[in-house]
Scaffold this motif. Structure first.
Motif, PDB file in Angstrom:
ATOM      1  N   GLY A 108      45.666  33.323  41.583  1.00  0.00           N
ATOM      2  CA  GLY A 108      46.917  32.876  42.211  1.00  0.00           C
ATOM      3  C   GLY A 108      47.375  33.833  43.243  1.00  0.00           C
ATOM      4  O   GLY A 108      48.204  33.170  44.181  1.00  0.00           O
ATOM      5  N   THR A 109      46.679  34.722  43.508  1.00  0.00           N
ATOM      6  CA  THR A 109      47.150  35.613  44.743  1.00  0.00           C
ATOM      7  C   THR A 109      46.115  35.533  45.842  1.00  0.00           C
ATOM      8  O   THR A 109      46.114  34.938  46.984  1.00  0.00           O
ATOM      9  CB  THR A 109      47.381  37.024  44.319  1.00  0.00           C
ATOM     10  N   LEU A 110      44.792  36.050  45.425  1.00  0.00           N
ATOM     11  CA  LEU A 110      43.796  35.945  46.573  1.00  0.00           C
ATOM     12  C   LEU A 110      43.169  34.609  46.535  1.00  0.00           C
ATOM     13  O   LEU A 110      42.608  34.021  47.361  1.00  0.00           O
ATOM     14  CB  LEU A 110      42.565  37.259  46.219  1.00  0.00           C
ATOM     15  N   THR A 111      43.056  34.072  45.329  1.00  0.00           N
ATOM     16  CA  THR A 111      42.374  32.853  44.911  1.00  0.00           C
ATOM     17  C   THR A 111      43.276  31.789  44.348  1.00  0.00           C
ATOM     18  O   THR A 111      44.590  32.020  44.062  1.00  0.00           O
ATOM     19  CB  THR A 111      41.278  32.870  43.771  1.00  0.00           C
ATOM     20  N   SER A 112      42.864  30.367  44.572  1.00  0.00           N
ATOM     21  CA  SER A 112      43.755  29.524  44.055  1.00  0.00           C
ATOM     22  C   SER A 112      42.851  28.538  43.264  1.00  0.00           C
ATOM     23  O   SER A 112      41.801  27.933  43.541  1.00  0.00           O
ATOM     24  CB  SER A 112      44.111  28.361  45.390  1.00  0.00           C
ATOM     25  N   LYS A 113      43.362  28.353  41.927  1.00  0.00           N
ATOM     26  CA  LYS A 113      42.466  27.904  40.997  1.00  0.00           C
ATOM     27  C   LYS A 113      41.046  28.364  40.869  1.00  0.00           C
ATOM     28  O   LYS A 113      40.129  27.720  40.771  1.00  0.00           O
ATOM     29  CB  LYS A 113      42.323  26.255  41.160  1.00  0.00           C
ATOM     30  N   GLY A 114      41.083  29.626  41.057  1.00  0.00           N
ATOM     31  CA  GLY A 114      39.864  30.423  41.017  1.00  0.00           C
ATOM     32  C   GLY A 114      39.170  30.596  42.318  1.00  0.00           C
ATOM     33  O   GLY A 114      37.662  31.275  42.428  1.00  0.00           O
ATOM     34  N   VAL A 115      39.435  29.627  43.273  1.00  0.00           N
ATOM     35  CA  VAL A 115      38.570  29.559  44.534  1.00  0.00           C
ATOM     36  C   VAL A 115      39.089  30.466  45.480  1.00  0.00           C
ATOM     37  O   VAL A 115      40.130  30.177  45.915  1.00  0.00           O
ATOM     38  CB  VAL A 115      38.404  27.932  45.107  1.00  0.00           C
TER      39      VAL A 115
ATOM     40  N   VAL B 122      42.661  44.113  40.857  1.00  0.00           N
ATOM     41  CA  VAL B 122      43.124  44.282  39.452  1.00  0.00           C
ATOM     42  C   VAL B 122      43.351  42.866  38.969  1.00  0.00           C
ATOM     43  O   VAL B 122      44.236  42.005  39.303  1.00  0.00           O
ATOM     44  CB  VAL B 122      44.331  45.063  39.107  1.00  0.00           C
ATOM     45  N   THR B 123      42.713  42.389  37.826  1.00  0.00           N
ATOM     46  CA  THR B 123      42.631  41.149  37.143  1.00  0.00           C
ATOM     47  C   THR B 123      42.460  41.242  35.634  1.00  0.00           C
ATOM     48  O   THR B 123      41.676  42.204  35.443  1.00  0.00           O
ATOM     49  CB  THR B 123      41.730  40.417  38.051  1.00  0.00           C
ATOM     50  N   ALA B 124      43.063  40.508  34.933  1.00  0.00           N
ATOM     51  CA  ALA B 124      42.714  40.033  33.644  1.00  0.00           C
ATOM     52  C   ALA B 124      41.505  39.062  33.481  1.00  0.00           C
ATOM     53  O   ALA B 124      40.931  38.755  32.542  1.00  0.00           O
ATOM     54  CB  ALA B 124      44.016  39.621  32.895  1.00  0.00           C
ATOM     55  N   ASP B 125      41.142  38.726  34.768  1.00  0.00           N
ATOM     56  CA  ASP B 125      39.735  37.933  34.846  1.00  0.00           C
ATOM     57  C   ASP B 125      39.872  36.537  34.034  1.00  0.00           C
ATOM     58  O   ASP B 125      38.871  36.180  33.303  1.00  0.00           O
ATOM     59  CB  ASP B 125      38.745  38.664  34.742  1.00  0.00           C
ATOM     60  N   THR B 126      40.919  35.783  34.267  1.00  0.00           N
ATOM     61  CA  THR B 126      41.365  34.629  33.294  1.00  0.00           C
ATOM     62  C   THR B 126      40.201  33.738  33.299  1.00  0.00           C
ATOM     63  O   THR B 126      39.879  33.182  32.286  1.00  0.00           O
ATOM     64  CB  THR B 126      42.287  33.755  33.806  1.00  0.00           C
ATOM     65  N   TYR B 127      39.403  33.532  34.395  1.00  0.00           N
ATOM     66  CA  TYR B 127      38.238  32.475  34.511  1.00  0.00           C
ATOM     67  C   TYR B 127      37.121  33.029  34.577  1.00  0.00           C
ATOM     68  O   TYR B 127      36.007  32.392  34.536  1.00  0.00           O
ATOM     69  CB  TYR B 127      38.499  31.875  36.149  1.00  0.00           C
ATOM     70  N   GLY B 128      37.026  34.180  34.275  1.00  0.00           N
ATOM     71  CA  GLY B 128      35.484  35.116  34.139  1.00  0.00           C
ATOM     72  C   GLY B 128      34.929  34.981  35.372  1.00  0.00           C
ATOM     73  O   GLY B 128      33.547  35.028  35.447  1.00  0.00           O
ATOM     74  N   LYS B 129      35.439  34.700  36.710  1.00  0.00           N
ATOM     75  CA  LYS B 129      34.662  34.655  37.774  1.00  0.00           C
ATOM     76  C   LYS B 129      34.866  35.656  38.764  1.00  0.00           C
ATOM     77  O   LYS B 129      34.399  36.049  40.256  1.00  0.00           O
ATOM     78  CB  LYS B 129      35.128  33.234  38.454  1.00  0.00           C
ATOM     79  N   ALA B 130      35.708  36.802  38.327  1.00  0.00           N
ATOM     80  CA  ALA B 130      36.065  38.059  39.301  1.00  0.00           C
ATOM     81  C   ALA B 130      34.762  38.588  40.083  1.00  0.00           C
ATOM     82  O   ALA B 130      35.032  38.587  41.206  1.00  0.00           O
ATOM     83  CB  ALA B 130      36.905  38.865  38.622  1.00  0.00           C
ATOM     84  N   GLY B 131      33.930  38.876  39.186  1.00  0.00           N
ATOM     85  CA  GLY B 131      32.587  39.691  39.930  1.00  0.00           C
ATOM     86  C   GLY B 131      32.183  38.658  40.954  1.00  0.00           C
ATOM     87  O   GLY B 131      31.781  39.189  41.935  1.00  0.00           O
ATOM     88  N   ASP B 132      31.846  37.568  40.908  1.00  0.00           N
ATOM     89  CA  ASP B 132      31.284  36.578  41.751  1.00  0.00           C
ATOM     90  C   ASP B 132      32.195  36.488  42.974  1.00  0.00           C
ATOM     91  O   ASP B 132      31.709  36.764  44.118  1.00  0.00           O
ATOM     92  CB  ASP B 132      31.238  35.144  41.123  1.00  0.00           C
ATOM     93  N   VAL B 133      33.445  36.125  42.732  1.00  0.00           N
ATOM     94  CA  VAL B 133      34.352  36.327  43.849  1.00  0.00           C
ATOM     95  C   VAL B 133      34.517  37.585  44.631  1.00  0.00           C
ATOM     96  O   VAL B 133      34.581  37.377  45.878  1.00  0.00           O
ATOM     97  CB  VAL B 133      35.862  35.809  43.113  1.00  0.00           C
ATOM     98  N   CYS B 134      34.363  38.453  43.912  1.00  0.00           N
ATOM     99  CA  CYS B 134      34.628  39.832  44.682  1.00  0.00           C
ATOM    100  C   CYS B 134      33.571  40.304  45.607  1.00  0.00           C
ATOM    101  O   CYS B 134      33.471  41.133  46.226  1.00  0.00           O
ATOM    102  CB  CYS B 134      35.318  40.967  43.700  1.00  0.00           C
ATOM    103  N   GLN B 135      32.456  39.518  45.159  1.00  0.00           N
ATOM    104  CA  GLN B 135      31.147  39.843  46.055  1.00  0.00           C
ATOM    105  C   GLN B 135      31.472  39.379  47.674  1.00  0.00           C
ATOM    106  O   GLN B 135      30.442  39.796  48.484  1.00  0.00           O
ATOM    107  CB  GLN B 135      30.130  39.098  45.492  1.00  0.00           C
ATOM    108  N   ASN B 136      32.301  38.526  47.883  1.00  0.00           N
ATOM    109  CA  ASN B 136      32.628  38.120  49.095  1.00  0.00           C
ATOM    110  C   ASN B 136      33.400  38.943  49.963  1.00  0.00           C
ATOM    111  O   ASN B 136      33.410  38.752  51.282  1.00  0.00           O
ATOM    112  CB  ASN B 136      33.452  36.594  49.108  1.00  0.00           C
ATOM    113  N   PHE B 137      33.611  40.165  49.571  1.00  0.00           N
ATOM    114  CA  PHE B 137      34.552  40.961  50.566  1.00  0.00           C
ATOM    115  C   PHE B 137      34.365  42.589  49.868  1.00  0.00           C
ATOM    116  O   PHE B 137      33.809  42.695  48.744  1.00  0.00           O
ATOM    117  CB  PHE B 137      35.950  40.579  50.575  1.00  0.00           C
ATOM    118  N   LYS B 138      34.760  43.345  50.768  1.00  0.00           N
ATOM    119  CA  LYS B 138      34.682  44.664  50.467  1.00  0.00           C
ATOM    120  C   LYS B 138      35.809  45.273  49.373  1.00  0.00           C
ATOM    121  O   LYS B 138      36.974  45.391  50.145  1.00  0.00           O
ATOM    122  CB  LYS B 138      34.555  45.658  51.486  1.00  0.00           C
TER     123      LYS B 138
END
Ligand SMILES: [Mg+2]
Length: 156
Positions: free
Chosen positions: A23-30, A51-67
């Protein structure tokens, strides 16, 4: 580090950025490509923590796109945990980005709190504790790259 003296507000010396993910960096997980690009530019000037509760379980993947360093919160006390990271880094050196009610405290504690409306909206509690509110995450990141925009918004 980003240094800027804002008349009527304070002198900012920002070394760290702590950001919520969903909801901050991503919208609906994207994560938008433009957002990833801007985050990498911001990362040249300050260290980024997600910092995230990782509601969608995708935080690891998403964060690979930036440092950035990723912290997944597990205690069910996200609000306190997020603020506690800001305190640990040093409130006076840290900017915070968020949109949810559990971002309220870190937005308040950080030297600069930016609330993001985005497509998912923003908690009114988070909004009231922020220094600046933006409609889109990319606007928040552009501000961190061009602090004169922050100065224009916050000077009295
Ligand atoms: Mg959120």
């Amino acid at each position: 580090m980003v240094n800027i003296n804002i008349p009527g507000f304070k002198e900012l010396n920002i070394k760290y950025l702590v950001s919520d993910l969903n909801g901050t960096l991503t919208s609906k997980g994207v994560l938008k490509d433009t957002t990833a690009e801007l985050l990498n530019k911001v990362a040249e000037n300050m260290k980024i923590f997600i910092v995230t509760a990782d509601t969608y379980g995708k935080a690891g993947d998403v964060c690979q796109n930036f440092k950035a360093e990723l912290a997944i919160l597990k205690t069910g006390k996200e609000k306190e945990e997020k603020a506690s990271l800001v305190r640990k880094l040093g409130c006076h050196n840290t900017a915070a980005l968020g949109n949810g009610a559990n971002d309220e405290l870190m937005l308040e504690k950080g030297a600069l709190g930016i609330a993001v409306m985005g497509e998912e909206g923003c908690s009114s509690r988070a909004l009231l504790k922020a220094d600046i509110v933006v409609k889109d995450i990319d606007d928040a990141l552009k501000m961190l790259l061009d602090p004169d925009i922050i100065k224009a918004a916050l000077r009295t």
